[in-house]
Design a protein around this motif. Structure first.
Motif, mmCIF file in Angstrom:
data_model
loop_
_atom_site.group_PDB
_atom_site.id
_atom_site.type_symbol
_atom_site.label_atom_id
_atom_site.label_comp_id
_atom_site.label_asym_id
_atom_site.label_seq_id
_atom_site.Cartn_x
_atom_site.Cartn_y
_atom_site.Cartn_z
ATOM 1 N N ASP A 42 -34.085 0.455 19.173
ATOM 2 C CA ASP A 42 -35.048 -0.315 19.973
ATOM 3 C C ASP A 42 -35.803 0.610 20.931
ATOM 4 O O ASP A 42 -37.021 0.515 21.076
ATOM 5 N N ASP A 43 -35.074 1.496 21.582
ATOM 6 C CA ASP A 43 -35.702 2.383 22.572
ATOM 7 C C ASP A 43 -36.686 3.353 21.911
ATOM 8 O O ASP A 43 -37.791 3.559 22.402
ATOM 9 N N VAL A 44 -36.280 3.927 20.799
ATOM 10 C CA VAL A 44 -37.158 4.890 20.119
ATOM 11 C C VAL A 44 -38.407 4.184 19.595
ATOM 12 O O VAL A 44 -39.529 4.685 19.731
ATOM 13 N N ALA A 45 -38.224 2.993 19.038
ATOM 14 C CA ALA A 45 -39.376 2.240 18.522
ATOM 15 C C ALA A 45 -40.328 1.891 19.672
ATOM 16 O O ALA A 45 -41.551 1.981 19.532
ATOM 17 N N MET A 46 -39.768 1.512 20.812
ATOM 18 C CA MET A 46 -40.605 1.144 21.956
ATOM 19 C C MET A 46 -41.399 2.348 22.461
ATOM 20 O O MET A 46 -42.593 2.240 22.764
ATOM 21 N N LEU A 47 -40.749 3.490 22.543
ATOM 22 C CA LEU A 47 -41.450 4.704 22.999
ATOM 23 C C LEU A 47 -42.543 5.101 22.008
ATOM 24 O O LEU A 47 -43.647 5.486 22.403
ATOM 25 N N THR A 48 -42.230 4.984 20.724
ATOM 26 C CA THR A 48 -43.224 5.293 19.690
ATOM 27 C C THR A 48 -44.427 4.366 19.850
ATOM 28 O O THR A 48 -45.580 4.778 19.737
ATOM 29 N N PHE A 49 -44.129 3.102 20.113
ATOM 30 C CA PHE A 49 -45.179 2.099 20.278
ATOM 31 C C PHE A 49 -46.038 2.377 21.519
ATOM 32 O O PHE A 49 -47.264 2.324 21.471
ATOM 33 N N LEU A 50 -45.370 2.693 22.624
ATOM 34 C CA LEU A 50 -46.090 2.785 23.904
ATOM 35 C C LEU A 50 -46.809 4.113 24.136
ATOM 36 O O LEU A 50 -47.741 4.174 24.931
ATOM 37 N N HIS A 51 -46.391 5.156 23.441
ATOM 38 C CA HIS A 51 -46.910 6.482 23.823
ATOM 39 C C HIS A 51 -48.417 6.596 23.605
ATOM 40 O O HIS A 51 -49.076 7.416 24.227
ATOM 41 N N LEU A 52 -48.953 5.736 22.739
ATOM 42 C CA LEU A 52 -50.379 5.858 22.421
ATOM 43 C C LEU A 52 -51.297 5.186 23.416
ATOM 44 O O LEU A 52 -52.500 5.374 23.374
ATOM 45 N N ARG A 53 -50.738 4.398 24.297
ATOM 46 C CA ARG A 53 -51.614 3.667 25.205
ATOM 47 C C ARG A 53 -52.443 4.593 26.066
ATOM 48 O O ARG A 53 -53.594 4.328 26.357
ATOM 49 N N PHE A 54 -51.839 5.693 26.458
ATOM 50 C CA PHE A 54 -52.535 6.645 27.328
ATOM 51 C C PHE A 54 -53.808 7.136 26.652
ATOM 52 O O PHE A 54 -54.883 7.125 27.235
ATOM 53 N N HIS A 55 -53.674 7.520 25.391
ATOM 54 C CA HIS A 55 -54.861 7.996 24.668
ATOM 55 C C HIS A 55 -55.768 6.832 24.310
ATOM 56 O O HIS A 55 -56.979 6.952 24.318
ATOM 57 N N GLY A 56 -55.154 5.683 24.009
ATOM 58 C CA GLY A 56 -55.926 4.519 23.597
ATOM 59 C C GLY A 56 -56.862 4.042 24.685
ATOM 60 O O GLY A 56 -58.037 3.780 24.449
ATOM 61 N N TYR A 57 -56.329 3.929 25.903
ATOM 62 C CA TYR A 57 -57.173 3.462 27.001
ATOM 63 C C TYR A 57 -58.152 4.528 27.469
ATOM 64 O O TYR A 57 -59.072 4.244 28.198
ATOM 65 N N GLY A 58 -57.883 5.737 27.075
ATOM 66 C CA GLY A 58 -58.714 6.807 27.603
ATOM 67 C C GLY A 58 -58.281 7.093 29.026
ATOM 68 O O GLY A 58 -57.296 6.542 29.503
ATOM 69 N N THR A 59 -59.010 7.930 29.677
ATOM 70 C CA THR A 59 -58.510 8.431 30.947
ATOM 71 C C THR A 59 -58.894 7.564 32.127
ATOM 72 O O THR A 59 -58.088 7.311 33.007
ATOM 73 N N GLY A 60 -60.110 7.038 32.145
ATOM 74 C CA GLY A 60 -60.557 6.335 33.341
ATOM 75 C C GLY A 60 -60.308 4.838 33.323
ATOM 76 O O GLY A 60 -60.396 4.175 34.341
ATOM 77 N N ALA B 159 -42.462 -0.701 29.477
ATOM 78 C CA ALA B 159 -41.566 0.461 29.369
ATOM 79 C C ALA B 159 -40.215 0.168 30.006
ATOM 80 O O ALA B 159 -39.183 0.617 29.512
ATOM 81 N N GLY B 160 -40.205 -0.589 31.091
ATOM 82 C CA GLY B 160 -38.934 -0.895 31.760
ATOM 83 C C GLY B 160 -38.180 0.384 32.091
ATOM 84 O O GLY B 160 -38.742 1.327 32.631
ATOM 85 N N GLU B 161 -36.912 0.402 31.687
ATOM 86 C CA GLU B 161 -36.080 1.563 32.018
ATOM 87 C C GLU B 161 -36.484 2.819 31.237
ATOM 88 O O GLU B 161 -35.995 3.907 31.515
ATOM 89 N N LEU B 162 -37.360 2.640 30.250
ATOM 90 C CA LEU B 162 -37.782 3.802 29.460
ATOM 91 C C LEU B 162 -38.910 4.583 30.122
ATOM 92 O O LEU B 162 -39.340 5.612 29.595
ATOM 93 N N LEU B 163 -39.389 4.098 31.267
ATOM 94 C CA LEU B 163 -40.576 4.721 31.872
ATOM 95 C C LEU B 163 -40.447 6.235 32.101
ATOM 96 O O LEU B 163 -41.357 6.979 31.725
ATOM 97 N N PRO B 164 -39.338 6.719 32.686
ATOM 98 C CA PRO B 164 -39.247 8.183 32.873
ATOM 99 C C PRO B 164 -39.354 8.944 31.552
ATOM 100 O O PRO B 164 -39.988 10.003 31.485
ATOM 101 N N ARG B 165 -38.745 8.399 30.502
ATOM 102 C CA ARG B 165 -38.845 9.059 29.193
ATOM 103 C C ARG B 165 -40.260 8.952 28.633
ATOM 104 O O ARG B 165 -40.752 9.877 27.996
ATOM 105 N N LEU B 166 -40.894 7.820 28.865
ATOM 106 C CA LEU B 166 -42.257 7.642 28.369
ATOM 107 C C LEU B 166 -43.176 8.686 29.010
ATOM 108 O O LEU B 166 -44.008 9.296 28.340
ATOM 109 N N HIS B 167 -43.009 8.907 30.308
ATOM 110 C CA HIS B 167 -43.794 9.944 30.986
ATOM 111 C C HIS B 167 -43.596 11.298 30.299
ATOM 112 O O HIS B 167 -44.539 12.037 30.046
ATOM 113 N N LYS B 168 -42.335 11.622 30.014
ATOM 114 C CA LYS B 168 -42.048 12.925 29.391
ATOM 115 C C LYS B 168 -42.662 13.012 27.999
ATOM 116 O O LYS B 168 -43.225 14.042 27.621
#
Ligand code: ATP
Ligand code: MG
Length: 459
Positions: A320-338, A352-361
């Motif tokens: 579940d955690d790996v799938a969630m990180l895989t899912f969420l990691h693209l939002r940064f690029h998807g939304y663009g920077t501004g 992200a919940g408790e996965l936030l620190p890992r998502l940042h990394k």
């Protein structure tokens, strides 16, 4: 340096007329100066005799491996395993040998996987036995089999994965004949159960040099059998669309994720780095020439990650955690920077919940392009996203976003009993809360009543 506890045990065996040797990974690790609290021994004593000898000496004893000749015990902070000499016969079909006990140390060492794992030291005498030049290979950091690798891998194909695992854990190089045999015999790995493959893969990924271990799996074709999504990323080299090689990119992201680990190896983070782009080949095929659809890519990637990790029998929470990180990691690029609205920031943190620190990394590790200026700009832009998160978190509790009205207030205002309507209203208010931030009581009540009218629940 042999632990005193080993000599003490050796004295117990010697007094009963039995031989005892420190063996395998314990000797290897002692020579490498990385011995921890596992001690493996081999002996001519049969398991029942071993049990009799260690009873009274050990602090606790376990017999889970007894049918393979292994008695386990704990003593003075060490986990000790004593295995009777074996000289196994293989049927060439399954990897489960017919367990046969042997009478000689040499016979036992011959059936071991690699020469560096086939050295023994007698206790308490400290006589060193090394029939296959394990010490030389250890000094040269080479992995080679005692006999021919073809015979060894036919006897037990798991050894091919163990080779890749030791490449990762020890930073050793496989002998050319080992690589050749792995390449020729990769298909034999299908005889190994997914549980064992998964366990070995985890050890590889948690090693110090997973990049090298994974590269060996890919280069020999083993990865096509056990982790096909990884070699599939090599096909992504597409000069026309100027995509970089996603396979090389993935290994780089893995390294950069590892570089950010603060408290030792993090399996969730490492698997997420490995899986983060596995949706790419499939989604690109859907949309030729159009590049990656972020939506498809994130959904498909998470799905493929799930499927693979399930096939490798990984625990559900990890999947579940790996799938969630895989899912969420693209939002940064998807939304663009501004384009991060407050609402998007709230959803990012909440999802992200408790996965936030890992998502940042993970996202920071993924901010790689060959252009250093662009790379620095991406990192800066992630800095400012983290600042936005901190700002919003200072004003409202982002760790636990709840609707502004609770279930009781909803029931009272709508005049309904507990049931699905309350759940729907609650979900609506939570959406509203994510969209607009904290609302005052009056606004929240007005919004709820408007929703109820729109839903036809009240007149
Ligand atoms: P670690 O304990 O760090 O995983 P290790 O080398 O001790 O590494 P174990 O799986 O504990 O590995 O096995 C102990 C020893 O048993 C090995 O060093 C090796 O000599 C032998 N061995 C283990 N598995 C196999 C196998 N599949 N084929 C042949 N020998 C093996
Ligand atoms: Mg071991």
């Amino acid at each position: 340096r042999i632990a005193p506890v080993a000599d003490e045990l050796g004295t117990v065996f010697a007094a009963a007329g039995h031989q005892l040797f420190l063996v395998g990974g314990s000797v290897r690790d002692a020579l490498l100066g990385r011995l921890e609290d596992d001690l493996d021994f081999t002996t001519d004593a049969r398991p029942e005799q071993v049990l009799r000898l260690v009873k009274g000496w050990a602090e606790s004893i376990w017999q889970t491996g007894i049918e393979f000749g292994t008695v386990g015990l704990a003593k003075a902070g060490f986990r000790v395993e004593i295995t009777t000499f074996r000289s196994d016969l293989y049927d060439g079909e399954t990897r489960n040998p017919e367990v046969t006990f042997g009478d000689t140390l040499e016979g036992d060492l011959l059936r071991r996987d690699f020469a560096v794992n086939a050295m023994a030291v007698s206790v308490p005498g400290h006589t060193f036995t090394d029939p296959f030049h394990g010490l030389t290979q250890l000094a040269e950091r080479v992995l080679d089999t005692p006999g021919t690798p073809e015979q060894s891998f036919r006897d037990d194909p798991l050894r091919m994965l163990r080779a890749a695992r030791f490449v990762s854990q020890l930073g050793f190089h496989p002998a050319p004949r080992v690589v050749a045999a792995m390449t020729a015999m990769a298909g034999e790995i299908d005889r190994i159960t997914p549980e064992r493959v998964g366990a070995e893969l985890v050890k590889l990924i948690m090693g110090e040099h997973p990049r090298e271990g994974l590269r060996l799996l890919t280069d020999t074709g083993l990865a096509d059998r056990i982790l096909p999504e990884l070699p599939a990323l090599r096909l992504e080299r597409d000069e026309h669309l100027q995509h970089k090689d996603v396979y090389e990119h993935t290994l780089t992201v893995l390294d950069q994720a590892i570089a950010q680990e603060a408290d030792g190896p993090d399996l969730t983070l490492r698997l997420a780095a490995l899986m983060h782009d596995i949706g790419k080949p499939a989604t690109r095929r859907f949309e030729p020439g159009a590049g990656v659809s972020f939506h498809h890519h994130e959904v498909v990637g998470a799905k493929l990650a799930r499927k693979r990790l399930r096939a490798l029998r990984m625990p559900k929470a990890l999947i579940d955690d790996v799938a969630m990180l895989t899912f969420l990691h693209l939002r940064f690029h998807g939304y663009g920077t501004g384009a991060w609205t407050d609402s998007a920031v709230r959803r990012y943190v909440t999802d992200a919940g408790e996965l936030l620190p890992r998502l940042h990394k993970l996202v920071r590790a993924d901010c790689t392009t060959r252009n250093p200026g662009r790379r620095a700009a991406l990192q800066r832009s992630y800095d400012s996203l983290e600042e936005r998160i901190a700002q919003i978190a200072a004003a409202e509790d982002l760790a636990r976003v709840r609707p502004d009205l609770d279930g009781n207030a909803i029931m009272e205002l709508l005049g309904v009993p507990p049931g699905p309507i309350v759940g729907k209203a609650w979900a609506y208010l939570k959406e509203l809360r994510l969209e607009r931030g904290p609302l005052d009581r009056e606004t929240a009540e007005a919004a709820l009543m408007q929703w109820a009218r729109d839903e036809g629940l009240i007149g």
